[in-house]
Write an enzyme that holds these catalytic residues in place. Structure first.
Site, PDB file in Angstrom:
ATOM      1  N   ARG A  51       0.850  -1.184   0.000  1.00 52.81           N
ATOM      2  CA  ARG A  51       0.000   0.000   0.000  1.00 52.81           C
ATOM      3  C   ARG A  51       0.887   1.234   0.000  1.00 52.81           C
ATOM      4  O   ARG A  51       1.930   1.261   0.674  1.00 52.81           O
ATOM      5  CB  ARG A  51      -0.911   0.027   1.236  1.00 52.81           C
ATOM      6  N   GLU A  93      -2.982   7.754  -4.424  1.00 52.29           N
ATOM      7  CA  GLU A  93      -3.408   7.240  -5.736  1.00 52.29           C
ATOM      8  C   GLU A  93      -4.708   7.873  -6.188  1.00 52.29           C
ATOM      9  O   GLU A  93      -5.600   8.042  -5.356  1.00 52.29           O
ATOM     10  CB  GLU A  93      -3.639   5.721  -5.646  1.00 52.29           C
ATOM     11  N   HIS A  95      -1.017   0.402  -9.867  1.00 54.08           N
ATOM     12  CA  HIS A  95      -1.689  -0.525  -8.929  1.00 54.08           C
ATOM     13  C   HIS A  95      -2.323  -1.702  -9.694  1.00 54.08           C
ATOM     14  O   HIS A  95      -3.544  -1.860  -9.710  1.00 54.08           O
ATOM     15  CB  HIS A  95      -2.756   0.233  -8.103  1.00 54.08           C
TER      16      HIS A  95
HETATM   17  C1  DGY Z   1      -5.812  -5.954  -3.172  1.00 56.17           C
HETATM   18  O1  DGY Z   1      -6.284  -7.058  -3.407  1.00 56.17           O
HETATM   19  O2  DGY Z   1      -5.754  -5.485  -2.032  1.00 56.17           O
HETATM   20  C2  DGY Z   1      -5.278  -5.190  -4.326  1.00 56.17           C
HETATM   21  O3  DGY Z   1      -4.407  -4.192  -3.935  1.00 56.17           O
HETATM   22  C3  DGY Z   1      -6.420  -4.608  -5.120  1.00 56.17           C
HETATM   23  O4  DGY Z   1      -6.983  -3.571  -4.391  1.00 56.17           O
END
Ligand code: DGY
Length: 323
Positions: free
Chosen positions: A237, A266, A284
């Site tokens: 993240r 983001e 992402h």
């Molecule tokens: C997740 O599965 O957490 C990916 O980052 C998609 O949001």
């Protein structure tokens, strides 16, 4: 009467068909996020929400008073107010497992790409700048036999360790809880403290969930402990890294580079990031393959149906609601 379900983005037809067999399904027709007020309004009569890339907070829940389940299509759920859902006895589910290898693949892609300057080299060729072969052209850094540091050693961290082993890398990891000895042996991974991980990693790859404790886990202090030749890889993240501090370190070359699939704000990037040659930037897409996105959608739909049919879903986030 079939229960009403709201799906926040278009999904593969197989997942929608599965839902439609049991529910009255409405799908937001556009693949972009809904504002909380729009989402709350859209879910006013729904008992189930299949949540794809939307924030589910008090504002949403205050309007969506019939909700019994928020089935997140993704493993990370930092965009869902779990405590607020639990207070309302709304079950929250996620989709672990099905995206592990795909996300680890992408983390390794970033690692290789930034080490071997793949994106820079591609641009070099496309822009017609390749006039003749040069011995000193586009030197990168070796990956094999280097030290791969993993911060977070859950499913994806472990899958990354397996990839590193394939490249004869030395594997170090740090996590809240040490893995059992057998797993460490199988993966050839050594548990170390934070400082050792930062000091010794040639590639530091982040695999922690986003929580209050992991916010800005990597900041100026941590970046200073890394080798000037080290690379940071983030597919976890964005907010786990202090992006301002990272940009400063990259500009000052106190670390060698970064491969980033996630960002602090983001889809907005720190303005300096796109100007730097020693970073590879992705939007992402850690779990973005056809096979995996279908598996995620199917699992989210199965989780949702289980709750609406009074069964315990396979992947509950807030198990307290069943107490
Ligand atoms: C997740 O599965 O957490 C990916 O980052 C998609 O949001």
């Amino acid at each position: 009467m079939k229960p009403k379900v709201f799906v926040t983005r278009p999904l593969p037809q197989r997942a929608l068909d599965l839902l439609a067999g049991h529910c009255e399904v409405r799908v937001h027709p556009v693949d972009s996020g809904l504002r909380p007020s729009e989402l709350g309004e859209a879910c006013r009569d729904s008992e189930g929400m299949l949540a794809v890339g939307v924030r589910v907070d008090e504002e949403v829940l205050g309007q969506a008073r019939k909700l019994r389940v928020v089935a997140n299509c993704g493993v990370g759920y930092d965009h869902i107010d779990i405590a607020a859902c639990t207070r309302r006895k709304i079950v929250v589910t996620n989709t672990p497992g099905v995206l592990t290898d795909t996300t680890a693949d992408l983390a390794f892609v970033l690692l290789m790409a930034v080490a071997r300057r793949v994106v820079e080299a591609d641009r070099f060729v496309r822009e017609g700048r390749w006039q003749h072969w040069e011995f000193g052209m586009l030197w990168g850094a070796d990956v094999h036999h280097k030290t791969l540091g993993l911060w977070g050693f859950g499913r994806i961290g472990q899958a990354m360790a397996r990839r590193g082993r394939g490249f004869d890398m030395k594997i170090l990891y740090h996590s809240r809880r040490r893995a059992d000895e057998n797993l460490e042996r199988v993966l050839g991974a050594r548990f170390v403290d934070r400082e050792t991980l930062l000091n010794e990693s040639d590639f530091l790859s982040l695999h922690t969930p986003m929580t209050a404790e992991t916010h800005h886990l990597i900041g100026a202090k941590e970046l200073k402990l890394m080798k000037p030749s080290a690379f940071l890889i983030n597919t976890a993240r964005g907010k786990v890294v202090d992006e301002e501090a990272l940009v400063a370190a990259l500009k000052a070359k106190t670390i060698a580079g970064a491969g980033l699939d996630v960002f602090e704000h983001e889809p907005n990037l720190h303005p300096e990031l796109t100007k730097l040659a020693n970073v590879v930037l992705l939007p992402h897409v850690g779990s973005a393959t056809g096979e995996t996105r279908l598996a995620m959608a199917m699992l989210a739909a199965q989780n949702l149906l289980a709750v609406l049919e009074g069964r315990r879903p396979p992947n509950v986030v807030n198990a307290e609601v069943f107490d």
